[in-house]
Design an enzyme around this catalytic site. Structure first.
Site, PDB file in Angstrom:
ATOM      1  N   LEU A  20     -63.083  -5.837  26.067  1.00  0.00           N
ATOM      2  CA  LEU A  20     -62.329  -6.242  27.633  1.00  0.00           C
ATOM      3  C   LEU A  20     -61.520  -7.741  27.760  1.00  0.00           C
ATOM      4  O   LEU A  20     -61.118  -7.998  28.205  1.00  0.00           O
ATOM      5  CB  LEU A  20     -62.544  -4.986  28.649  1.00  0.00           C
ATOM      6  CG  LEU A  20     -62.594  -3.887  28.807  1.00  0.00           C
ATOM      7  CD1 LEU A  20     -63.549  -3.768  30.108  1.00  0.00           C
ATOM      8  CD2 LEU A  20     -61.648  -3.246  28.093  1.00  0.00           C
ATOM      9  N   ALA A  47     -61.412 -14.495  28.636  1.00  0.00           N
ATOM     10  CA  ALA A  47     -60.990 -14.669  29.731  1.00  0.00           C
ATOM     11  C   ALA A  47     -61.716 -15.923  30.074  1.00  0.00           C
ATOM     12  O   ALA A  47     -61.503 -16.706  31.264  1.00  0.00           O
ATOM     13  CB  ALA A  47     -61.544 -13.202  30.696  1.00  0.00           C
ATOM     14  N   ASP A  55     -56.141 -12.054  22.634  1.00  0.00           N
ATOM     15  CA  ASP A  55     -57.370 -11.877  23.676  1.00  0.00           C
ATOM     16  C   ASP A  55     -56.355 -12.644  24.454  1.00  0.00           C
ATOM     17  O   ASP A  55     -55.943 -13.086  26.110  1.00  0.00           O
ATOM     18  CB  ASP A  55     -58.102 -11.726  23.469  1.00  0.00           C
ATOM     19  CG  ASP A  55     -58.914 -10.613  23.115  1.00  0.00           C
ATOM     20  OD1 ASP A  55     -58.168 -10.085  22.140  1.00  0.00           O
ATOM     21  OD2 ASP A  55     -59.983 -10.515  22.862  1.00  0.00           O
TER      22      ASP A  55
HETATM   23  C1  MEV Z   1     -60.119  -7.699  20.460  1.00  0.00           C
HETATM   24  O1  MEV Z   1     -59.634  -7.834  21.095  1.00  0.00           O
HETATM   25  C2  MEV Z   1     -58.675  -6.844  18.877  1.00  0.00           C
HETATM   26  C3  MEV Z   1     -58.518  -7.018  17.652  1.00  0.00           C
HETATM   27  O2  MEV Z   1     -57.894  -6.958  17.230  1.00  0.00           O
HETATM   28  C4  MEV Z   1     -59.405  -8.567  16.784  1.00  0.00           C
HETATM   29  C5  MEV Z   1     -58.401  -9.473  17.206  1.00  0.00           C
HETATM   30  O3  MEV Z   1     -57.208  -9.138  17.854  1.00  0.00           O
HETATM   31  O4  MEV Z   1     -58.563 -10.557  17.104  1.00  0.00           O
HETATM   32  C6  MEV Z   1     -59.719  -6.106  16.776  1.00  0.00           C
END
Ligand code: MEV
Length: 321
Positions: A109, A114, A155
């Site tokens: 998440l 964050a 993220d």
């Molecule tokens: C991480 O939240 C999601 C992945 O695609 C890794 C990334 O995008 O850095 C697994």
């Protein structure tokens, strides 16, 4: 004494995790769970990091010693976010950073993004600088790269911006988000490491490049289709696409029994779609449902060994409290 508290939301990838690392588009939203970071000056010439819910207090130097082993996993994203913010302004100051987060850590998440993003905001503000969201996200990305290896940047981008985005190769487009959309999160309670899972997919990609190219391409197509349905509030269709996406994530090798059990439980109880969210290997699943099914779906998650959260999309990205 001067203090600044900043916060940033959790994130949930609706479609396109892993394929986003290979330059395909992903659909991601910010959730109304938040990490709060308080920054105050100290006169000890140290970075003191307190994360009460993990019973951790760490005292670290103003410059990285080069020894990663002395830094706790929970503390890393915070420490490097402080150092990268110092770098940005070519300064150092003794700072005490206190973290308070209701985002489950190492669960897909975006907890680490964050806290990194909120840390950059709190530290830059206390140093007297007001950065744009894009700049905050960029600094946090530097820290994410130290902590996670080779992340796509999705993220830090979503937790800085809030709302909903299509993210592709470092660029993003803001989306129209349906009002009052409920997002059910099921935490398998199995913690895992994003970097390790990204590396696992990379190994399989190198071994079966042509096969994987096609799977990743299909995931990108799912995102483009899913975007239309999200913006038009066609949740059953979005749910179906999430189910297809889950099949492909399983093919990449990032699902497991804990994830599949929670997904089965939600689908048996009327979810319109469910999939893992984030890197997989444990962590969380996301499910969509009509209002009348939410309670039974959440109960099914809790009785299948997981922990359910009912969340909504938030338009509030990183901000000072
Ligand atoms: C991480 O939240 C999601 C992945 O695609 C890794 C990334 O995008 O850095 C697994």
């Amino acid at each position: 004494m001067k203090e600044i508290t900043a916060s940033a939301p959790a994130k949930c990838i609706l479609t396109g995790e892993h394929s986003v690392v290979y330059g395909k588009p992903a659909l991601v939203v910010a959730l109304d769970l938040r990490a709060y970071v308080k920054a105050t000056f100290n006169d000890k010439n140290k970075i003191i990091i307190e994360a009460k819910q993990f019973q951790k207090k760490t005292i670290l130097p103003l410059k990285f010693s080069g020894d990663m082993r002395i830094i706790d996993e929970v503390i890393k994203p915070i420490y490097f976010a402080v150092l990268e913010t110092f770098n940005m302004f070519n300064t150092t100051r003794g700072l005490t950073i206190s973290i308070n987060s209701n985002i489950p850590p190492s669960a897909g998440l975006g907890s680490s993004a964050a806290v990194s993003v909120a840390t950059v905001k709190a530290v830059s503000e206390i140093l007297g600088h007001s950065l744009k969201k894009e700049q905050i996200s960029e600094i946090a990305f530097k820290s994410e790269r130290i902590v996670h290896g080779n992340p796509s940047g999705i993220d830090n981008t979503i937790v800085a911006q809030g709302g909903g985005l299509i993210y592709e190769k470092g660029k993003f487009e803001k989306l129209k988000i349906p009002k009052d959309m409920n997002i059910i999160i099921g935490d398998t309670l199995k913690r895992r490491n994003t970097g390790v899972l990204v590396e696992k997919v990379r190994e399989n990609y190198v071994k079966y490049t042509e096969v994987f190219e096609n799977i990743l391409e299909a995931m990108g197509k799912i995102t483009l289709e899913a975007r239309k349905h999200l913006e038009e509030n066609k949740i059953p269709e979005l749910g179906e696409l999430m189910n297809i996406n889950q099949g492909l994530l399983k093919a990449l090798g990032v699902s497991n029994t804990e994830i599949e059990n929670l997904i089965d439980a939600t689908l048996k109880n009327g979810a319109l779609g469910a999939k893992l969210t984030g890197a997989g290997g444990g962590g969380c699943i996301v499910a969509l449902a009509n209002k009348d099914k939410i309670e039974s779906i959440m109960e099914s998650i809790n009785t299948s060994g997981g922990r359910a959260y009912l969340t909504k999309i938030t338009c509030l990205g990183v901000k000072v409290e």
